[in-house]
Design a protein around this motif. Structure first.
Motif, mmCIF file in Angstrom:
data_model
loop_
_atom_site.group_PDB
_atom_site.id
_atom_site.type_symbol
_atom_site.label_atom_id
_atom_site.label_comp_id
_atom_site.label_asym_id
_atom_site.label_seq_id
_atom_site.Cartn_x
_atom_site.Cartn_y
_atom_site.Cartn_z
ATOM 1 N N ALA A 62 -1.030 0.874 -2.975
ATOM 2 C CA ALA A 62 -0.167 1.971 -3.451
ATOM 3 C C ALA A 62 -0.118 1.916 -4.971
ATOM 4 O O ALA A 62 0.237 0.887 -5.550
ATOM 5 N N TRP A 63 -0.502 3.013 -5.613
ATOM 6 C CA TRP A 63 -0.375 3.109 -7.073
ATOM 7 C C TRP A 63 1.098 3.170 -7.433
ATOM 8 O O TRP A 63 1.890 3.782 -6.711
ATOM 9 N N LYS A 64 1.453 2.596 -8.564
ATOM 10 C CA LYS A 64 2.868 2.650 -8.962
ATOM 11 C C LYS A 64 3.210 3.957 -9.674
ATOM 12 O O LYS A 64 4.358 4.382 -9.681
ATOM 13 N N GLU B 110 -1.755 6.572 -2.091
ATOM 14 C CA GLU B 110 -2.128 5.356 -1.355
ATOM 15 C C GLU B 110 -3.569 5.492 -0.865
ATOM 16 O O GLU B 110 -3.813 5.825 0.296
ATOM 17 N N GLU C 212 0.339 -2.132 -5.810
ATOM 18 C CA GLU C 212 0.906 -3.121 -4.881
ATOM 19 C C GLU C 212 0.708 -2.677 -3.441
ATOM 20 O O GLU C 212 0.002 -1.715 -3.173
ATOM 21 N N ASN C 213 1.302 -3.406 -2.521
ATOM 22 C CA ASN C 213 1.235 -3.093 -1.085
ATOM 23 C C ASN C 213 -0.209 -2.991 -0.570
ATOM 24 O O ASN C 213 -0.594 -1.998 0.043
#
Ligand SMILES: *[C@@H]1O[C@H](CO)[C@@H](O)[C@H](O)[C@H]1NC(C)=O
Ligand SMILES: *[C@@H]1O[C@H](CO)[C@@H](O)[C@H](O)[C@H]1NC(C)=O
Ligand SMILES: *[C@@H]1O[C@H](CO)[C@@H](O)[C@H](O)[C@H]1NC(C)=O
Ligand SMILES: *[C@@H]1O[C@H](CO)[C@@H](O)[C@H](O)[C@H]1NC(C)=O
Ligand SMILES: *[C@@H]1O[C@H](CO)[C@@H](O)[C@H](O)[C@H]1NC(C)=O
Ligand SMILES: *[C@@H]1O[C@H](CO)[C@@H](O)[C@H](O)[C@H]1NC(C)=O
Ligand SMILES: *[C@@H]1O[C@H](CO)[C@@H](O)[C@H](O)[C@H]1NC(C)=O
Length: 430
Positions: free
Chosen positions: A69-71, A105, A162-163
């Protein structure tokens, strides 16, 4: 009723024994490495690598599907060596050229071998398949490159997404953490380093992959005519919802189900009391003065799956003294330093490295000659049977120890007294 209890029992013992920990490969993991190798102001070039650092568990078809997942509002402008599964909504880019992927995502899939050269990177394009450390460690990694647009509100430096997910059942990934930057050599002389490197560690849990086991073990021995079968309902129970199987006489009409790339094929297994796609049979075949011999047979009960590059891991105290293994590759696994009781078997290339479907007589066999470890070796109390068996990294259900083939009382006396005589002789000789 009893079968349901058996199933519940197995179910809970698996929860207890397998939650994100494999005693046969306690440090095994898949590591994702994210290298920032150039900062072009508004875009960034990164190289992403996936390494399978597991001793024997491999990544098979349909392969990895890496997600994160892009922030912020990052978009992937271009990619080499892999591709995003979906482009997403790129309408905010009005120019001629559209970005490769605008999803918040993204999910990245590997390219096929033989992809045109201008879409490749070094170490890419393996259809998502990764081998393990022991079985051909030259193919355990995959790499792709991408150029992405930095988020509009970002300051200097990088914002790590992240994720992370691998898209393979059973794996969960931790948070990215920064590690010393990767060094690489461009011309073979000068070492350069990337700007920043981040690692993500992903761990396998058999229970997360599937609450039901995927294989079971049956046992027999030359000194007893009883064949101890796989426990009833090892993998599922006939008649429970979701338990589908085919009787072997009705398979002429069977067609392999069509699957799209990136989806796992359905399991179509032969009906049995254990309902497992894989059965491992351990037969104690012969006893010699100094050695004993075991025959291991792996049977594929699945009508629609060939297991390529299969592997079998066995724990038995006498594996420290393997004399010879016939028609399989064998290597001891040293997981806790000194204990040498775990060994890995896999097929010989072009001979039996593919375990064919049930319809095609799918089984492979080996015989193992072991040196009797005096003082420990025994046919009593199930000592000659394995402690743990796993197939392709998933632990198999064993019969309960009180069902193991027992020595007939007379024979047992003969064998023990033989041992005693041998020992006394040895002592006299010494
Ligand atoms: C991942 O596996 C490698 C190779 O076995 C090991 O060196 C490393 O410590 C593992 N990483 C973690 C976080 O367990
Ligand atoms: C990552 O997952 C957590 C928990 O589901 C969520 O709260 C967070 O917003 C996610 N991060 C991004 C960048 O989407
Ligand atoms: C795509 O994004 C734009 C805004 O950038 C929005 O107006 C449009 O409705 C979106 N289209 C779809 C199909 O979601
Ligand atoms: C990070 O991943 C690389 C593999 O690219 C590995 O060699 C290295 O040991 C990892 N570092 C840490 C601290 O886990
Ligand atoms: C399994 O392998 C055999 C021999 O290579 C092949 O003929 C067959 O189509 C394969 N079956 C499946 C389901 O992949
Ligand atoms: C069996 O292996 C163990 C551990 O390596 C060793 O101590 C023992 O001497 C071996 N026994 C035989 C009979 O080879
Ligand atoms: C063979 O083993 C089975 C299972 O443990 C046992 O019930 C049976 O008595 C044994 N047979 C003989 C001849 O000892």
């Amino acid at each position: 009723m009893a079968t349901i209890f058996a199933f519940i029992f197995i179910f809970f013992s698996l929860i207890a024994s397998n939650y994100a920990f494999d005693s046969l490969d306690p440090f095994g993991n898949i590591t994702i490495t994210w290298d920032y190798f150039s900062d072009n102001g508004d875009t960034v070039d990164v190289r992403v690598s996936i390494y399978n650092f597991q001793l024997f568990r491999h990544v098979e078809e349909p392969g990895w599907r890496l997600g994160w997942a892009w922030k912020g509002d990052e978009v992937i402008w271009s990619m080499l060596g892999a591709e995003a599964k979906e482009q997403g909504n790129c309408t905010r880019f009005r120019g001629q050229q559209k970005p490769h992927c605008c999803k918040k995502e993204p999910v990245i899939i590997d390219l096929m071998p033989g992809t045109p050269y201008n879409m490749q990177t070094a170490n890419c394009c393996k259809a998502g398949i990764l081998t393990s450390l022991k079985q051909d460690h030259t193919k355990l990694g995959a790499t792709f490159q991408m150029n992405y647009v930095k988020p509009s509100d970002s300051g200097p430096g990088f914002t790590m997404p992240e994720n992370f997910t691998l898209g393979i059942p059973g794996y969960s990934c931790g948070t990215p953490f920064q590690v010393p930057p990767t060094m690489f050599t461009k011309d073979g002389h000068r070492w350069q380093q990337v700007l920043e490197t981040w690692n993500v560690t992903c761990i396998y849990s058999q229970f997360l992959a599937s609450p039901a086991p995927k294989c079971c073990v049956s046992l027999s021995a030359f000194y007893n005519s009883t064949i101890v079968p796989c426990p009833t309902c090892s993998c599922n129970c006939q008649g429970l919802p979701g338990a589908t199987c085919v009787d072997s006489d009705k398979t002429s009409v069977l067609q392999p189900p069509q699957t799209n790339r990136g989806e796992a094929a359905a399991v179509v297994i032969r009906c049995s009391h254990h309902m497992c796609p894989i059965r491992i049979h351990w037969h104690v075949k012969q006893s010699y003065k100094e050695h004993w011999r075991v025959k291991i047979t792996i049977t594929n009960m699945n009508f629609v799956k060939n297991y390529s590059q299969w592997n079998l891991v066995v724990q038995h105290p006498n594996l420290a003294n393997v004399t010879q293994v016939f028609s399989f590759n064998y290597e001891p696994l040293t997981v806790y330093g000194k204990l040498r009781d775990i060994g890995m078997f896999w097929g010989l290339a072009y001979y039996n490295d593919m375990l064919l479907t049930h319809g095609e007589n799918g089984n492979v066999q080996t015989e193992v000659l072991l040196h009797k470890d005096r003082g420990k070796f025994s046919f009593r109390e199930g000592w000659s049977f394995p402690r743990k068996v796993s197939f392709n990294g998933d632990e198999c259900v064993m019969p309960s120890p009180d069902a193991y083939p027992r020595l007939p009382n007379a024979a047992h006396v003969v064998i023990t007294s033989f041992n005693t005589i041998f020992f006394s002789l040895l002592l006299i000789l010494l």
